[in-house]
Motif scaffolding. Structure first.
Motif, short mmCIF file in Angstrom:
data_model
loop_
_atom_site.label_atom_id
_atom_site.label_comp_id
_atom_site.label_asym_id
_atom_site.label_seq_id
_atom_site.Cartn_x
_atom_site.Cartn_y
_atom_site.Cartn_z
N ILE A 11 -9.25 13.47 4.50
CA ILE A 11 -8.42 12.29 4.22
C ILE A 11 -7.39 12.67 3.17
O ILE A 11 -7.71 13.39 2.21
N CYS A 12 -6.16 12.21 3.36
CA CYS A 12 -5.14 12.38 2.32
C CYS A 12 -4.84 10.98 1.77
O CYS A 12 -4.45 10.07 2.53
N LEU A 13 -5.02 10.81 0.48
CA LEU A 13 -4.90 9.51 -0.18
C LEU A 13 -3.59 9.49 -0.98
O LEU A 13 -3.47 10.14 -2.01
N VAL A 14 -2.61 8.76 -0.48
CA VAL A 14 -1.27 8.71 -1.08
C VAL A 14 -0.96 7.26 -1.41
O VAL A 14 -0.59 6.48 -0.52
N THR A 15 -1.10 6.87 -2.69
CA THR A 15 -0.98 5.45 -3.03
C THR A 15 -0.07 5.21 -4.24
O THR A 15 -0.49 4.64 -5.24
N PRO A 16 1.19 5.63 -4.15
CA PRO A 16 2.10 5.36 -5.28
C PRO A 16 2.36 3.87 -5.43
O PRO A 16 2.35 3.10 -4.46
N MET A 17 2.64 3.44 -6.67
CA MET A 17 3.01 2.05 -6.93
C MET A 17 4.42 1.77 -6.41
O MET A 17 4.73 0.65 -6.02
N ARG A 18 5.26 2.78 -6.42
CA ARG A 18 6.63 2.67 -5.88
C ARG A 18 7.14 4.08 -5.69
O ARG A 18 7.05 4.90 -6.59
N ASP A 19 7.67 4.37 -4.51
CA ASP A 19 8.15 5.72 -4.23
C ASP A 19 9.30 5.64 -3.24
O ASP A 19 9.27 4.82 -2.31
N VAL A 69 -4.17 7.79 4.34
CA VAL A 69 -4.19 6.47 3.70
C VAL A 69 -2.93 6.40 2.84
O VAL A 69 -2.75 7.19 1.92
N LEU A 70 -2.06 5.44 3.14
CA LEU A 70 -0.71 5.44 2.57
C LEU A 70 -0.34 4.10 1.97
O LEU A 70 -0.57 3.05 2.57
N SER A 71 0.27 4.15 0.79
CA SER A 71 0.74 2.94 0.11
C SER A 71 1.90 2.30 0.85
O SER A 71 2.83 2.98 1.29
N GLU A 72 1.87 0.98 0.97
CA GLU A 72 2.98 0.26 1.58
C GLU A 72 4.24 0.32 0.72
O GLU A 72 5.33 -0.01 1.18
#
Length: 729
Positions: A363-371, A392-395
């Motif tokens: 799993i790659c967990l990519v969850t920036p608050m803003r990018d 898994v990616l941040s909206e």
């Protein structure tokens, strides 16, 4: 031969101080890769800061000579300039505001002044290397002023700008004390590129609210130029990461990683140390996952790589300390003698090690608050030649707009992230492969080379459009043709719209009455016995009567409902009905009641809903809603809807300026016709006139008119020139 000049804060090389001298290394960054193909062409060059402060002149001369071989042009900055321009304004104002963390912004005037001076320094170096026909492509938030500075010096240059980080909503952007200067700088470009349509929308909102700029969709009218703002999602060198996955060294390292973690599932997290990356929230979510799913203890490890970045800055140093504490807490709370839940590494890695991690991770967990985009997510996908693994990616990452088969999460919702981890760990292999295959198609099609080529192609298209538009501008040669034809004609028709053409727009429609200069101008034109002057307007006939009573012009009111010849009474067009008016008026008034600043104007056989004084975006929104609501009435009663300049009008379909124009042409023959108007209602007039007529649109919007003038004041200047001809004969 024209060339392309790339301008960015950093050159695509690294200069390392090795004590006794400096060494050059190529950069492996995404931008360097993406622009390599453009930089390699012809005599194209790249201008930027080499990454270190070099004060010694001999060293500077050496590096200029050394870099010239690769067509790289260094700009040397002093320690003070680096501190104020890069570390100061760029990263203490623009970075936090653009990433939605305004409390971290430091509005220091000295830093702003240094930022301005460094942008001017970039301009001076660009001007040393640029010719008027060259294309200049500027990159990122450190150089927001540069497009405008170059536009002043090279008014006809082809200038593109790309923003690699998010652009904030105008409510946040307006917090910056120097917001107008920054916008005016950006608007010096012909094409502004952003990662997502949301960024485009935010920029247009700021530009139109904070500067005197009008827009039509993504086209902004800036003085005499049309500027386009469009999304260009940046890709990666997908072939490179795919090839690395087959590299023997990478495969060996993948085997070592899997042996180390045996049967455990690896959740990979890779970020630069930054408060916008959501690292703490990600750790909290992983701890929640361990609380809720004890069956996964010793079955899963969060392999977290944090690349050092600006850890001398207080906020970053504090973030690093917090990460250290939370990792220690999780490992202390849940770890066992043979298992630590979080494998934490605080340093950078070569690309081969990163590629191995991408291939080892389940799993790659990519969850920036803003990018802006987040290329880690795309690199992970490009690396997975086996089509296994879950993203898994941040909206809040730009990549989420493209990679819709990822598990999309809200980075502020730790329950959302925890649930996504559980879903990913239990995902059936068939679904995993379907999702990964779909995302790989996107990543390989929309790679970084595609991104660069698409931007440059669109910039060229825009310059061609601008050139074609400029050819239609009533400049010296076209005006000379109009004047000569006017001079030699014996029977002339002048069809002139009123609002936006003879006078400027007013928020209060009753304040746009003629001034003395206009009366003198129109009287002088009508005094020429060869001229028939017609004012053809959407105004009420009673208003035109009040303004032009006793004057010898022909008047057409309410788009042709009423007409008046000199010395006669007003004549009403026959066969019109008002049966629809009461019902439609009630609807339009209801929209005015909930839209502060809007009002309904009743005319003889039409109703107009004005929203010139309404808050900009709200007015446009309500107008579209009203138009949708009016369509049924339009069909039922045979009415015509007009979406004009800050006005929605509904009227009988049998009436428009074009039909009124045909009535005029039916009664007389002319060897010179001039028609000038500014909005959609005038298009009917332009289309009704013969091919040899001079039709002129005020403004640069697409029109059936042959020519255009930039603004309303230019109309009076042209008419004064015609008066001069009339008075000399």
């Amino acid at each position: 031969m024209s060339k392309t000049i790339i301008v960015s804060n950093r050159l695509p090389i690294k200069i390392k101080d090795e004590g006794e001298g400096y060494a050059l290394q190529p950069s492996e960054g995404g931008l360097a890769t993406g622009l390599a193909s453009i930089h390699a062409q012809g005599e194209n060059s790249w201008i930027g800061w080499p990454g270190v402060s070099i004060d010694d002149e001999e060293q500077q001369i050496f590096f200029r000579s050394k870099l010239k071989e690769s067509r790289l042009v260094p700009i040397f900055l002093s320690d003070r300039e680096i501190k104020g321009f890069y570390e100061g304004f760029s990263n203490e104002v623009l970075w936090p505001i653009f990433h939605y963390i305004p409390p971290y912004a430091n509005y220091d005037l000295t830093n702003w002044e240094i930022y301005t001076r460094v942008n001017e320094k970039f301009r001076d170096v660009v001007l040393e290397h640029a010719d008027p026909e060259d294309t200049i492509w500027i990159h990122d938030y450190q150089l927001l002023l540069l497009p405008g500075l170059l536009r002043e010096a090279l008014p006809d240059a082809s200038i593109g700008f790309f923003q690699h980080i998010p652009f904030p909503s105008q409510e946040l952007f307006r917090l910056i004390p120097w917001r107008r200067e920054l916008l005016q700088g950006m608007l010096g470009a012909d094409l502004l590129g952003f990662h997502t349509f949301d960024d485009v929308r935010h920029f247009i909102s700021s530009a139109t609210r904070l500067t005197a700029t009008n827009n039509n969709s993504n086209r902004l009218e800036v003085e005499d130029r049309t500027v386009f703002a469009e999304p260009f999602p940046m890709g990666i060198d997908s072939r490179r990461f795919s090839a690395l996955s087959s590299d023997e060294r990478v495969l060996k390292r993948v085997s070592e990683l899997k042996a180390t973690f045996k049967e455990q599932k690896i959740v990979l997290s890779i970020d630069r140390l930054d408060y916008s990356k959501g690292i703490l929230q990600r750790l909290e979510a992983f701890e929640l996952f361990l609380q809720q799913h004890p069956q996964f203890h010793k079955q899963v490890t969060l392999y977290m790589v944090v690349v050092p970045s600006r850890d001398t800055v207080p906020q970053y140093r504090e973030l690093k300390d917090q990460i250290d504490r939370v990792v220690g807490h999780i490992n202390g709370q849940y770890g066992q003698y043979d298992w630590y839940p979080v494998a934490y590494f605080y340093h950078g890695y070569p690309v081969e090690e990163i590629a191995a991690l991408y291939n080892a991770a389940d799993i790659c967990l990519v969850t920036p608050m803003r990018d802006g985009m987040n290329l880690v997510s795309k690199e992970y996908i490009a690396s997975r030649n086996d089509e296994n693994g879950v993203l898994v990616l941040s909206e809040m990452a730009g990549a989420a707009k493209e990679l819709i088969d990822a598990l999309i999460v809200n980075p502020n919702n730790i329950h959302d992230i925890s649930n996504a981890l559980f879903t990913a760990l239990n995902m059936p292999p068939a679904e995993m492969k379907r999702r990964m295959a779909s995302m790989r198609k996107i990543v390989f099609k929309f790679n970084v080379q595609h991104w660069a080529a698409l931007f440059m192609s669109r910039l060229q298209e825009i310059k061609n459009v601008q050139s074609a538009t400029r050819a239609r501008l009533v400049g010296t040669s076209i005006e000379a043709d109009i004047v000569n034809r006017y001079r030699n004609a014996s029977s002339r028709l002048l069809l002139l719209d009123y609002d936006g053409t003879l006078v400027g727009f007013q928020d209060d429609i009753d304040k746009a009455s003629p001034d003395d200069e206009l009366y003198e101008l129109l009287d002088a034109l009508e005094a020429d016995i060869h001229n028939d002057l017609v004012i053809i307007s959407g105004r009420k006939h009673s208003t035109l009567e009040k303004w032009f009573q006793g004057r010898p012009y022909s008047l057409v009111a309410e788009h042709g409902v009423w007409t008046k010849e000199p010395g006669t009474d007003w004549r009403l067009k026959s066969g019109l009905s008002n049966a629809w008016k009461e019902e439609v008026s009630t609807l339009m008034e209801s929209y005015a009641d909930r839209t502060p600043g809007a009002f309904v104007e009743e005319k003889s056989f039409s109703l107009a809903w004005h929203y010139r004084r309404v808050q900009r975006d709200l007015g446009a929104l309500r107008a579209h809603e009203l138009i949708d609501s009016l369509r049924d009435y339009s069909a039922a009663y045979g009415l015509q809807l007009l979406d004009g300049d800050k006005v929605v009008e509904i009227r009988s379909a049998e009436v428009n300026k074009g039909r009124a124009t045909l009535d005029i042409l039916h009664e007389n023959r002319y060897d010179f016709i001039l028609s000038i108007g500014d909005d959609r209602t005038d298009e009917d007039t332009f289309q009704a006139l013969p091919p040899d007529a001079f039709t002129i649109k005020v403004g640069t919007e697409v029109s059936a008119a042959k020519y255009y003038l930039k603004q309303q004041q230019d109309v009076r200047r042209l008419l004064r020139n015609l008066v001069t001809i009339s008075q000399s004969h």
